[in-house]
Design a protein around this motif. Structure first.
Motif, mmCIF file in Angstrom:
data_model
loop_
_atom_site.group_PDB
_atom_site.id
_atom_site.type_symbol
_atom_site.label_atom_id
_atom_site.label_comp_id
_atom_site.label_asym_id
_atom_site.label_seq_id
_atom_site.Cartn_x
_atom_site.Cartn_y
_atom_site.Cartn_z
ATOM 1 N N LEU A 1 0.752 -1.040 0.123
ATOM 2 C CA LEU A 1 0.299 0.018 -0.075
ATOM 3 C C LEU A 1 0.966 1.269 -0.019
ATOM 4 C CD1 LEU A 1 -2.627 -1.100 2.409
ATOM 5 C CD2 LEU A 1 -3.037 -0.828 0.156
ATOM 6 N N GLU A 2 2.063 1.297 0.786
ATOM 7 C CA GLU A 2 2.753 2.480 0.633
ATOM 8 C C GLU A 2 3.456 2.610 -0.697
ATOM 9 O OE1 GLU A 2 6.839 3.783 3.227
ATOM 10 O OE2 GLU A 2 6.572 1.767 2.886
ATOM 11 N N ALA A 3 3.808 1.513 -1.261
ATOM 12 C CA ALA A 3 4.334 1.777 -2.676
ATOM 13 C C ALA A 3 3.573 2.262 -3.559
ATOM 14 C CB ALA A 3 4.989 0.124 -3.035
ATOM 15 N N LEU A 4 2.054 1.825 -3.393
ATOM 16 C CA LEU A 4 1.326 2.501 -4.515
ATOM 17 C C LEU A 4 0.940 4.106 -4.112
ATOM 18 C CD1 LEU A 4 -1.569 -0.665 -4.317
ATOM 19 C CD2 LEU A 4 0.112 0.201 -6.345
ATOM 20 N N VAL A 5 0.652 4.105 -2.858
ATOM 21 C CA VAL A 5 0.695 5.577 -2.474
ATOM 22 C C VAL A 5 2.014 6.664 -2.953
ATOM 23 C CG1 VAL A 5 0.361 7.188 -0.703
ATOM 24 C CG2 VAL A 5 -0.951 5.111 -0.585
ATOM 25 N N LEU A 6 2.971 6.213 -2.767
ATOM 26 C CA LEU A 6 4.236 6.897 -3.243
ATOM 27 C C LEU A 6 4.293 7.099 -4.744
ATOM 28 C CD1 LEU A 6 6.797 5.898 -0.453
ATOM 29 C CD2 LEU A 6 5.676 7.885 -0.514
ATOM 30 N N PHE A 7 3.822 5.748 -5.350
ATOM 31 C CA PHE A 7 3.959 5.943 -6.847
ATOM 32 C C PHE A 7 2.935 7.200 -7.336
ATOM 33 C CE2 PHE A 7 2.926 4.459 -11.002
ATOM 34 C CZ PHE A 7 3.958 4.508 -11.748
ATOM 35 N N ALA A 8 1.752 6.994 -6.950
ATOM 36 C CA ALA A 8 0.704 7.884 -7.124
ATOM 37 C C ALA A 8 1.203 9.406 -6.884
ATOM 38 C CB ALA A 8 -0.522 7.677 -6.594
ATOM 39 N N TYR A 9 2.045 9.501 -5.441
ATOM 40 C CA TYR A 9 2.235 10.710 -5.190
ATOM 41 C C TYR A 9 3.295 11.547 -6.253
ATOM 42 C CZ TYR A 9 4.638 14.482 -2.086
ATOM 43 O OH TYR A 9 5.305 15.745 -1.721
ATOM 44 N N GLY A 10 4.232 10.512 -6.675
ATOM 45 C CA GLY A 10 5.294 10.834 -7.496
ATOM 46 C C GLY A 10 4.687 11.202 -8.907
ATOM 47 N N LEU A 11 4.042 10.473 -9.404
ATOM 48 C CA LEU A 11 3.100 10.890 -10.605
ATOM 49 C C LEU A 11 2.639 12.160 -10.395
ATOM 50 C CD1 LEU A 11 1.507 7.471 -11.737
ATOM 51 C CD2 LEU A 11 3.296 8.773 -12.881
ATOM 52 N N ARG A 12 1.797 12.642 -9.415
ATOM 53 C CA ARG A 12 1.258 14.014 -9.149
ATOM 54 C C ARG A 12 2.408 14.965 -9.098
ATOM 55 N NH1 ARG A 12 -0.229 16.705 -4.253
ATOM 56 N NH2 ARG A 12 -1.859 18.127 -4.591
ATOM 57 N N LEU A 13 3.371 14.660 -8.444
ATOM 58 C CA LEU A 13 4.433 15.766 -8.724
ATOM 59 C C LEU A 13 5.132 15.843 -9.807
ATOM 60 C CD1 LEU A 13 6.098 15.076 -5.266
ATOM 61 C CD2 LEU A 13 5.255 16.920 -5.905
ATOM 62 N N ARG A 14 5.132 14.726 -10.607
ATOM 63 C CA ARG A 14 6.037 14.950 -12.079
ATOM 64 C C ARG A 14 4.855 15.568 -12.974
ATOM 65 N NH1 ARG A 14 5.693 12.571 -16.810
ATOM 66 N NH2 ARG A 14 7.519 12.641 -18.021
ATOM 67 N N ARG A 15 3.714 15.273 -12.911
ATOM 68 C CA ARG A 15 2.693 15.934 -13.823
ATOM 69 C C ARG A 15 2.537 17.420 -13.638
ATOM 70 N NH1 ARG A 15 -2.290 13.142 -12.635
ATOM 71 N NH2 ARG A 15 -1.197 11.727 -14.232
ATOM 72 N N ARG A 16 2.731 17.894 -11.987
ATOM 73 C CA ARG A 16 2.489 19.256 -11.956
ATOM 74 C C ARG A 16 3.926 20.143 -12.313
ATOM 75 N NH1 ARG A 16 2.101 21.015 -5.811
ATOM 76 N NH2 ARG A 16 3.942 19.887 -5.812
ATOM 77 N N TYR A 17 5.120 19.187 -12.556
ATOM 78 C CA TYR A 17 6.234 19.819 -13.135
ATOM 79 C C TYR A 17 6.196 19.931 -14.623
ATOM 80 C CZ TYR A 17 11.115 20.100 -14.600
ATOM 81 O OH TYR A 17 12.294 20.681 -15.245
ATOM 82 N N VAL A 18 5.727 18.777 -15.229
ATOM 83 C CA VAL A 18 5.672 18.999 -16.685
ATOM 84 C C VAL A 18 4.767 19.946 -17.037
ATOM 85 C CG1 VAL A 18 4.932 17.425 -18.746
ATOM 86 C CG2 VAL A 18 6.329 16.519 -17.005
ATOM 87 N N ASN A 19 3.520 20.112 -16.456
ATOM 88 C CA ASN A 19 2.466 20.905 -17.022
ATOM 89 C C ASN A 19 2.677 22.459 -16.395
ATOM 90 O OD1 ASN A 19 0.881 18.831 -18.325
ATOM 91 N ND2 ASN A 19 -0.119 18.612 -16.294
#
Length: 114
Positions: A57-75
């Protein structure tokens, strides 16, 4: 200059690194997870199963958090103020325009061998 965006990207990579480590722990506890879900776990297996499920569960949450940060950076729209400074002239008469938004990258292709 706003340096928040590169820090978001660094935090995303750090979150993905921790998520990968958690996935390794979950993989080690894989059979215990199956035993807990199947209802056939004894006391030691139950502890490893709970640790494995929590790691997954921790891995899933951290992966989703990383995607959110990356999407904010790319956009993030890169402007003259946020893309970084031009590099200093090294005397080669080639322009040193930053190719990426953080101003740290430069073009490295040379055609001397052609």
């Amino acid at each position: 200059m706003n340096r928040r965006e590169p820090n978001d990207l660094k935090r995303a990579y750090a979150a993905w690194t921790i998520a990968g480590t958690s996935l390794i722990v979950a993989a080690v506890a894989g059979s215990a997870i199956i035993a807990v879900v199947g209802g056939t776990a004894d006391a030691g297996t139950l502890v490893w199963g709970i640790v494995g499920i929590a790691s997954l569960l921790e891995a899933l949450v951290l992966f989703a958090y990383g995607l959110r940060l990356r999407r904010r950076y790319v956009n993030q729209v890169q402007t003259y103020e946020t893309r970084g400074d031009y590099r200093e002239d090294d005397g080669s008469n080639r322009p040193r325009v930053p190719l990426l938004g953080d101003g740290q990258s430069s073009q490295r292709s040379t055609f001397e061998g052609l």
